[in-house]
Design a protein around this motif. Structure first.
Motif, PDB file in Angstrom:
ATOM      1  N   ASP A 179     -13.681 124.728 -52.468  1.00 54.84           N
ATOM      2  CA  ASP A 179     -12.937 124.493 -53.710  1.00 54.84           C
ATOM      3  C   ASP A 179     -13.679 123.482 -54.566  1.00 54.84           C
ATOM      4  N   GLU A 180     -14.284 122.493 -53.893  1.00 54.81           N
ATOM      5  CA  GLU A 180     -15.112 121.488 -54.558  1.00 54.81           C
ATOM      6  C   GLU A 180     -16.325 121.210 -53.677  1.00 54.81           C
ATOM      7  N   ILE A 181     -17.423 120.834 -54.308  1.00 58.35           N
ATOM      8  CA  ILE A 181     -18.636 120.491 -53.580  1.00 58.35           C
ATOM      9  C   ILE A 181     -19.463 119.564 -54.464  1.00 58.35           C
ATOM     10  N   THR A 182     -20.264 118.708 -53.854  1.00 59.90           N
ATOM     11  CA  THR A 182     -21.107 117.801 -54.636  1.00 59.90           C
ATOM     12  C   THR A 182     -22.489 118.426 -54.837  1.00 59.90           C
ATOM     13  N   PRO A 208     -20.548 118.469 -64.903  1.00 59.54           N
ATOM     14  CA  PRO A 208     -19.852 119.273 -63.895  1.00 59.54           C
ATOM     15  C   PRO A 208     -20.094 120.764 -64.110  1.00 59.54           C
ATOM     16  N   TYR A 210     -18.617 124.680 -62.967  1.00 61.02           N
ATOM     17  CA  TYR A 210     -17.538 125.431 -62.323  1.00 61.02           C
ATOM     18  C   TYR A 210     -17.992 126.867 -62.154  1.00 61.02           C
ATOM     19  N   GLN A 228      -7.185 126.850 -60.090  1.00 63.61           N
ATOM     20  CA  GLN A 228      -8.226 126.714 -59.068  1.00 63.61           C
ATOM     21  C   GLN A 228      -8.561 128.080 -58.490  1.00 63.61           C
ATOM     22  N   THR A 231     -15.106 127.344 -57.751  1.00 67.04           N
ATOM     23  CA  THR A 231     -15.600 126.134 -57.084  1.00 67.04           C
ATOM     24  C   THR A 231     -16.122 125.158 -58.125  1.00 67.04           C
ATOM     25  N   LEU A 232     -15.654 123.903 -58.026  1.00 70.70           N
ATOM     26  CA  LEU A 232     -16.119 122.840 -58.913  1.00 70.70           C
ATOM     27  C   LEU A 232     -17.249 122.072 -58.252  1.00 70.70           C
ATOM     28  N   VAL A 233     -18.344 121.903 -58.991  1.00 69.85           N
ATOM     29  CA  VAL A 233     -19.471 121.096 -58.514  1.00 69.85           C
ATOM     30  C   VAL A 233     -19.451 119.787 -59.296  1.00 69.85           C
ATOM     31  N   LYS A 234     -19.427 118.679 -58.574  1.00 73.43           N
ATOM     32  CA  LYS A 234     -19.324 117.372 -59.250  1.00 73.43           C
ATOM     33  C   LYS A 234     -20.075 116.326 -58.444  1.00 73.43           C
TER      34      LYS A 234
END
Length: 235
Positions: A179-182, A208, A210, A228, A231-234
């Protein structure tokens, strides 16, 4: 989440639809309708489109083309796709302008940030064609560059897959979705989300990303509204 300005990266391959090559008119019309729907809410939209449905420079080089010429052919492929999308948007009443990274008036005006911002303020969707204008750079990198330049709030990467997985979900049924990843985790896991140059640029400039499935009608509106589904990359 409300966005003033976004950069939307579209896949050239997705424009093929079920055809396997070129531009599928139904897919093109679907993209145009979804983009106009968002533009009508007041969100300023910059777009970068790949050219893989027509020609991919790196694969051309593997088949004997000079890499520089192959990449230039790929740049021209992105211009063809950009003109097709601009025509589809115009046909449904959306103001749109094509800017190109290399000079080719009257096909499109030469890109610069100030011109793009003026067009945004006048209600135009701005399609930036031609990649970075240089060989050895992908349209992913062009997207990262343009997102940072135009001061977008976020870069949306529309693909055929509904986000980022631990492995290719089309090949590995056990692949798990994030769902999220750096940025750092993408680099550490060597995930093929975007090329390394694009990921590094976004990381260094806190842009960021998405990643979502653009081919499902209505998904662009959902991600703009903050649902949602990708996947959000932040940082």
């Amino acid at each position: 989440m409300s966005y003033k300005r976004i950069l939307l990266k579209l896949s050239g391959e997705s424009l093929m639809g079920a055809q396997g090559y070129g531009i599928d008119p139904e897919r093109l019309a679907s993209y145009a309708q979804q983009i106009k729907q968002i533009a009508d809410t007041g969100v300023q939209i910059g777009i970068v489109i790949g050219g893989g449905n027509i020609f991919r420079g790196l694969s051309g080089a593997q088949k004997g083309f000079d890499r520089v010429k192959g990449d230039q052919m790929g740049m021209l492929a992105t211009v063809i796709n950009s003109l097709a999308l601009s025509s589809a948007l115009e046909s449904i009443g959306q103001k749109v302008r094509v800017l190109t990274s290399v000079r080719m008036e009257p096909i499109g005006d030469f890109y610069n940030k100030a011109k793009a911002l003026r067009l945004f303020e006048k209600g135009n969707v701005v399609i930036i064609a031609g990649g970075t204008g240089n060989p050895y750079f992908t349209t992913d990198t062009a997207s990262a560059l343009r997102a940072i330049e135009i001061e977008a709030d976020i870069m949306f990467k529309g693909t055929r897959v509904d986000g980022i997985y631990t492995a290719d979900p089309e090949k590995d049924p056990k692949a798990q979705k994030f769902d999220e990843i750096t940025y750092d985790e993408i680099l550490a896991r060597n995930l093929r989300v975007m090329d390394l140059t694009a990921i590094t640029m976004c990381r260094e400039n806190n842009m960021p990303i998405y990643v979502f499935d653009m081919d499902t009608v209505g998904n662009l509106e959902k991600v703009i509204k903050g649902e949602q589904i990708g996947t959000l990359v932040k940082p």
